[in-house]
Design a protein around this motif. Structure first.
Motif, PDB file in Angstrom:
ATOM      1  N   VAL A 107     -83.131 -19.000  40.280  1.00 39.83           N
ATOM      2  CA  VAL A 107     -81.821 -18.914  40.048  1.00 39.83           C
ATOM      3  C   VAL A 107     -81.185 -17.380  40.412  1.00 39.83           C
ATOM      4  N   LEU A 108     -80.451 -17.506  41.344  1.00 35.87           N
ATOM      5  CA  LEU A 108     -79.922 -16.019  41.668  1.00 35.87           C
ATOM      6  C   LEU A 108     -78.490 -15.897  41.591  1.00 35.87           C
ATOM      7  N   GLU A 109     -77.885 -14.729  41.358  1.00 35.26           N
ATOM      8  CA  GLU A 109     -76.847 -14.503  41.823  1.00 35.26           C
ATOM      9  C   GLU A 109     -76.325 -14.397  43.255  1.00 35.26           C
ATOM     10  N   GLY A 110     -75.078 -14.942  43.825  1.00 37.46           N
ATOM     11  CA  GLY A 110     -74.950 -14.871  45.234  1.00 37.46           C
ATOM     12  C   GLY A 110     -75.365 -13.628  46.055  1.00 37.46           C
ATOM     13  N   GLY A 111     -74.892 -12.514  45.411  1.00 41.87           N
ATOM     14  CA  GLY A 111     -75.283 -11.278  46.291  1.00 41.87           C
ATOM     15  C   GLY A 111     -76.679 -11.037  46.275  1.00 41.87           C
ATOM     16  N   GLU A 112     -77.437 -11.254  45.411  1.00 43.64           N
ATOM     17  CA  GLU A 112     -78.950 -11.220  45.297  1.00 43.64           C
ATOM     18  C   GLU A 112     -79.621 -12.056  46.155  1.00 43.64           C
ATOM     19  N   ALA A 113     -79.171 -13.312  46.310  1.00 37.23           N
ATOM     20  CA  ALA A 113     -79.458 -14.401  47.137  1.00 37.23           C
ATOM     21  C   ALA A 113     -79.298 -13.856  48.763  1.00 37.23           C
ATOM     22  N   HIS A 114     -78.162 -13.512  48.871  1.00 34.79           N
ATOM     23  CA  HIS A 114     -77.745 -12.829  50.201  1.00 34.79           C
ATOM     24  C   HIS A 114     -78.809 -11.631  50.578  1.00 34.79           C
ATOM     25  N   LYS A 115     -79.092 -10.855  49.637  1.00 33.43           N
ATOM     26  CA  LYS A 115     -80.171  -9.802  50.002  1.00 33.43           C
ATOM     27  C   LYS A 115     -81.801 -10.199  50.046  1.00 33.43           C
ATOM     28  N   GLN A 116     -81.785 -11.259  49.389  1.00 41.62           N
ATOM     29  CA  GLN A 116     -83.188 -11.851  49.651  1.00 41.62           C
ATOM     30  C   GLN A 116     -83.161 -12.873  50.855  1.00 41.62           C
TER      31      GLN A 116
END
Length: 127
Positions: A107-116
């Motif tokens: 489960v990730l925050e949107g910005g972190e998901a975008h970075k990954q």
């Protein structure tokens, strides 16, 4: 009576607790809820959380007498799952809020998901 959508129930408990100006709310325990509450704490939407017995105690955060969380919206529901690729992760309230996704990397925050560089199921938006 069993809860059909436990994540929507968690968001509603937090919303109702803030409207009533409570210091904390109790939420039934699950790993998914812990992940969401942890993201909310890291992003500054709640003060802190603790795990006691079989529940999560969420300490709510206020600025003066107003809640820090202005709104929360459940996007994916049990009857209608919403999946987004990394290129379509939404910017909530022009960057003033966050979205939370369930991805293959957790489960990730949107910005972190975008970075990954991962997309996934869009769980909720918080602003």
């Amino acid at each position: 009576m069993p809860v059909v959508d436990p994540i929507a129930d968690m968001l509603t408990r937090i919303r109702n607790g803030q409207m009533a100006l409570h210091q904390s709310v109790n939420i039934p325990f699950s790993k998914a809820k812990i992940s969401i509450v942890e993201i909310m704490a890291n992003e500054g939407f709640i003060s802190d959380y603790k795990i006691e017995d079989s529940s999560i105690v969420v300490d709510l955060k206020y600025k003066g007498s107003r809640p820090v969380v202005k709104g929360m919206k459940r996007i994916s529901k049990p009857g209608r799952k919403v999946y987004v690729p990394v290129s379509e992760i939404p910017a909530v309230r022009n960057g003033l809020g966050i979205c939370i996704l369930s991805t293959s990397k957790g489960v990730l925050e949107g910005g972190e998901a975008h970075k990954q560089n991962v997309g996934g199921e869009l769980i909720c938006e918080i602003w």
